[in-house]
Design a protein around this motif. Structure first.
Motif, PDB file in Angstrom:
ATOM      1  N   LEU A   1     -15.212  -3.630   0.400  1.00 29.77           N
ATOM      2  CA  LEU A   1     -14.719  -4.961   0.711  1.00 29.77           C
ATOM      3  C   LEU A   1     -15.888  -5.835   1.138  1.00 29.77           C
TER       4      LEU A   1
ATOM      5  N   GLU B   1     -13.987 -11.765  -0.416  1.00 33.62           N
ATOM      6  CA  GLU B   1     -13.047 -11.064  -1.292  1.00 33.62           C
ATOM      7  C   GLU B   1     -11.702 -10.838  -0.611  1.00 33.62           C
TER       8      GLU B   1
ATOM      9  N   VAL C   1      -8.778  -7.975  -1.385  1.00 38.34           N
ATOM     10  CA  VAL C   1      -8.393  -6.820  -2.188  1.00 38.34           C
ATOM     11  C   VAL C   1      -7.034  -6.319  -1.719  1.00 38.34           C
TER      12      VAL C   1
ATOM     13  N   ALA D   1      -8.460  -7.167   3.293  1.00 32.44           N
ATOM     14  CA  ALA D   1      -7.752  -6.130   2.539  1.00 32.44           C
ATOM     15  C   ALA D   1      -6.293  -6.142   2.980  1.00 32.44           C
TER      16      ALA D   1
ATOM     17  N   VAL E   1      -6.874 -12.317  -5.913  1.00 32.77           N
ATOM     18  CA  VAL E   1      -7.384 -10.980  -5.615  1.00 32.77           C
ATOM     19  C   VAL E   1      -8.578 -10.637  -6.499  1.00 32.77           C
ATOM     20  N   THR E   2      -9.556  -9.949  -5.889  1.00 31.49           N
ATOM     21  CA  THR E   2     -10.732  -9.469  -6.630  1.00 31.49           C
ATOM     22  C   THR E   2     -10.481  -8.104  -7.238  1.00 31.49           C
ATOM     23  N   ARG E   3      -9.894  -7.202  -6.449  1.00 35.62           N
ATOM     24  CA  ARG E   3      -9.627  -5.838  -6.904  1.00 35.62           C
ATOM     25  C   ARG E   3      -8.319  -5.337  -6.326  1.00 35.62           C
ATOM     26  N   VAL E   4      -7.726  -4.393  -7.045  1.00 32.24           N
ATOM     27  CA  VAL E   4      -6.537  -3.702  -6.540  1.00 32.24           C
ATOM     28  C   VAL E   4      -6.805  -2.201  -6.567  1.00 32.24           C
ATOM     29  N   TYR E   5      -6.667  -1.579  -5.400  1.00 27.58           N
ATOM     30  CA  TYR E   5      -6.775  -0.129  -5.292  1.00 27.58           C
ATOM     31  C   TYR E   5      -5.366   0.449  -5.281  1.00 27.58           C
TER      32      TYR E   5
ATOM     33  N   GLU F   1      -9.680  -4.259 -11.740  1.00 25.75           N
ATOM     34  CA  GLU F   1     -10.415  -5.504 -11.543  1.00 25.75           C
ATOM     35  C   GLU F   1     -10.023  -6.590 -12.529  1.00 25.75           C
TER      36      GLU F   1
END
Length: 222
Positions: free
Chosen positions: A27, A31, A33, A178, A192-196, A208
């Protein structure tokens, strides 16, 4: 030095059962996420490990500092702030006292003006939505560098959700955020930049792009 919260190979056991296994997340400031997964997948446990609330194996780095052996209050001083689920407030304290624990009450009211008329009330007498605003305001005024939000939209009206999301998007310019959420995921995805994705205590994907397509694949959204 890169401004980054990085957790790697995080594992956690409870009562002899493996709850998390080799989980990771990155993170950066600027960002937002998401950490998504079904109930019981280990999302909240992962956030609590990152924040130092639960003792874990693996490493947590905050702006290059190895915080892996640090306790929660030490990680908090480094700027890692965990905002818990279920609208947890100190019920016997007033709203003003709840807010003053972490920062400037006036700043909290600037974020959420409706708190002004609630300052003298006991937090235990608030509605669910009001409690959630107190929890969010308390987190924001603590000056986090990295903010871990566990179900921040629970109990909010559509209007309040839109305002909270707007504030988070604005504040993400100066901090990393996050979010764990089951609610209004599609509304959050554009920012959102990324999703886990986490299943059974393991990170199974880092997405991504093409968020909706991939999340539908993992049955995380309809």
């Amino acid at each position: 030095m890169e401004k980054l919260l990085k957790a790697e190979r995080i594992s956690y056991h409870a009562d002899g059962k493996k709850v998390l296994e080799n989980c990771h997340i990155e993170l950066r400031r600027g960002e937002i996420v998401l950490l998504l997964g079904p109930n019981g997948s280990g999302k909240t446990t992962f956030f609590k490990c990152i924040a130092g609330i639960l003792k874990h194996s693996g490493n947590v780095f905050v702006d290059g500092v190895n915080a892996s052996k640090m306790k929660a209050h030490e990680r908090f001083r480094l700027g890692v702030v965990y905002s818990p689920e279920k609208m947890r407030v100190a019920e016997n304290l007033s709203v003003k006292e709840n807010l003053a624990i972490t920062g400037d009450v006036n700043e909290a009211v600037e974020f959420f003006p409706e708190l002004k008329k609630l300052l003298k009330l006991k937090a235990g007498n608030l509605s669910g939505g009001e409690r959630q605003l107190v929890v969010l305001a308390r987190s924001l005024i603590s000056k986090p560098k990295y903010l871990l939000l566990d179900e921040p939209f629970a109990g909010l009206s559509e209007k309040a959700f839109e305002r909270v999301l707007k504030i988070l998007v604005e504040k993400s310019e100066e901090m990393g955020i996050a979010i764990i959420t089951h609610e209004r995921v599609e509304s959050v995805l554009p920012y959102v930049t990324r999703v886990y994705s986490i299943l059974s205590g393991k990170i199974v994907s880092v997405i991504e792009e093409n968020f909706e397509k991939e999340l539908k694949r993992y049955l995380l959204i309809d």
